[in-house]
Motif scaffolding. Structure first.
Motif, short mmCIF file in Angstrom:
data_model
loop_
_atom_site.label_atom_id
_atom_site.label_comp_id
_atom_site.label_asym_id
_atom_site.label_seq_id
_atom_site.Cartn_x
_atom_site.Cartn_y
_atom_site.Cartn_z
N ASP A 28 -27.85 -8.98 18.37
CA ASP A 28 -28.92 -10.15 18.50
C ASP A 28 -28.53 -11.32 18.76
OD1 ASP A 28 -31.32 -8.56 17.70
OD2 ASP A 28 -30.07 -7.93 15.74
N THR A 70 -30.85 -13.36 20.41
CA THR A 70 -32.31 -13.22 19.87
C THR A 70 -32.92 -14.80 18.96
OG1 THR A 70 -31.86 -11.19 19.05
CG2 THR A 70 -33.71 -11.98 17.97
N LYS A 71 -34.05 -14.77 19.19
CA LYS A 71 -34.59 -16.11 18.66
C LYS A 71 -34.50 -16.37 17.24
CE LYS A 71 -38.23 -16.35 22.10
NZ LYS A 71 -39.86 -16.20 22.44
N GLU A 117 -36.92 -14.72 14.55
CA GLU A 117 -36.82 -13.12 14.57
C GLU A 117 -35.74 -12.74 13.89
OE1 GLU A 117 -37.00 -10.95 18.21
OE2 GLU A 117 -38.57 -12.33 19.37
N LEU A 118 -34.71 -13.46 13.97
CA LEU A 118 -33.39 -13.25 13.25
C LEU A 118 -33.88 -13.45 11.61
CD1 LEU A 118 -30.57 -15.41 15.29
CD2 LEU A 118 -30.90 -12.78 14.98
N ARG A 170 -35.33 -10.44 10.23
CA ARG A 170 -34.64 -9.33 9.89
C ARG A 170 -33.49 -9.35 9.36
NH1 ARG A 170 -33.55 -8.14 16.45
NH2 ARG A 170 -35.87 -8.20 17.21
#
Length: 211
Positions: free
Chosen positions: A13, A16-17, A20-21, A24
């Protein structure tokens, strides 16, 4: 909640934005991914950057310790396994450009000494003084020897017991079941060529006449 492996998270990731991180992973991992992403791009833009420059740069941008900075550096190098080779290639290319510019400037000034030094450095850098690798002489090539065999054990297959008897029995079986097939023997053909082509001569006679 256990903290995931930062290297694996970055591999999966890295781009990844942020939102979103944050959904998660824990915040400490999110911060690390964002730093590694930032410094990853810095290393791409600065292929000649040293480890010390990397650490100083990331410490100036973020309030982290040098231990954490070196940890970020290790992850970036893991993500860029060919970075060292790419950096050497870049330096070699840039040095070649410098030497060529030096040679051209010296040539305009008719400075033969500087031209000679630039040419020598260029040749040494590109290893033009080394002889090309010679192919192996034919007399030193040893051909591989093969031995014909009908033993299937050479392929790791156990032979079928009494295989010849089984083959003969199958041939006999299918020969009886297929009565339309019969064995024939060779016969001399007779096309009566002399009658069909009275004006022609056999090729052998023509060859003798040529001789």
């Amino acid at each position: 909640m256990s903290i995931p492996n930062a290297v694996e998270v970055c591999r999966a990731d890295l781009f990844t934005k942020r939102d979103e991180l944050e959904q998660r992973y824990p915040q400490i991992i999110v911060d690390k991914v964002l730093r590694v992403r930032e410094m990853y791009n810095w290393f791409i833009a600065n292929p000649d950057g040293t480890d010390r420059e990397f650490v100083n740069e990331v410490c100036q941008r973020h309030p982290i310790s040098k231990v954490t900075a070196y940890s970020d550096l290790a992850i970036v190098k893991t993500l860029l396994p060919t970075l060292g080779q790419a950096s050497r290639d870049f330096h070699r290319w840039r040095t070649n450009e410098m030497l060529m510019n030096t040679f051209k400037m010296a040539e305009k000034r008719k400075d033969t000494k500087t031209m000679e030094r630039a040419a020598t450095a260029y040749g040494k850098l590109n290893r033009v003084d080394l002889e090309d690798e010679q192919a192996m002489p034919y007399d030193m090539i040893v051909p591989q020897h093969f031995t014909a065999t009908d033993d299937p054990r050479t392929l790791g297959i156990e032979p079928i017991p009494n295989i010849q008897e089984k083959i003969s029995a199958m041939i006999e079986k299918y020969r009886k079941e297929t009565i339309d097939i019969e064995d024939v023997e060779f016969e001399e053909y007779d096309l009566e060529l002399d009658t069909l082509f009275p004006d022609s001569k056999p090729e052998a006679d023509n060859e003798e006449s040529l001789l």
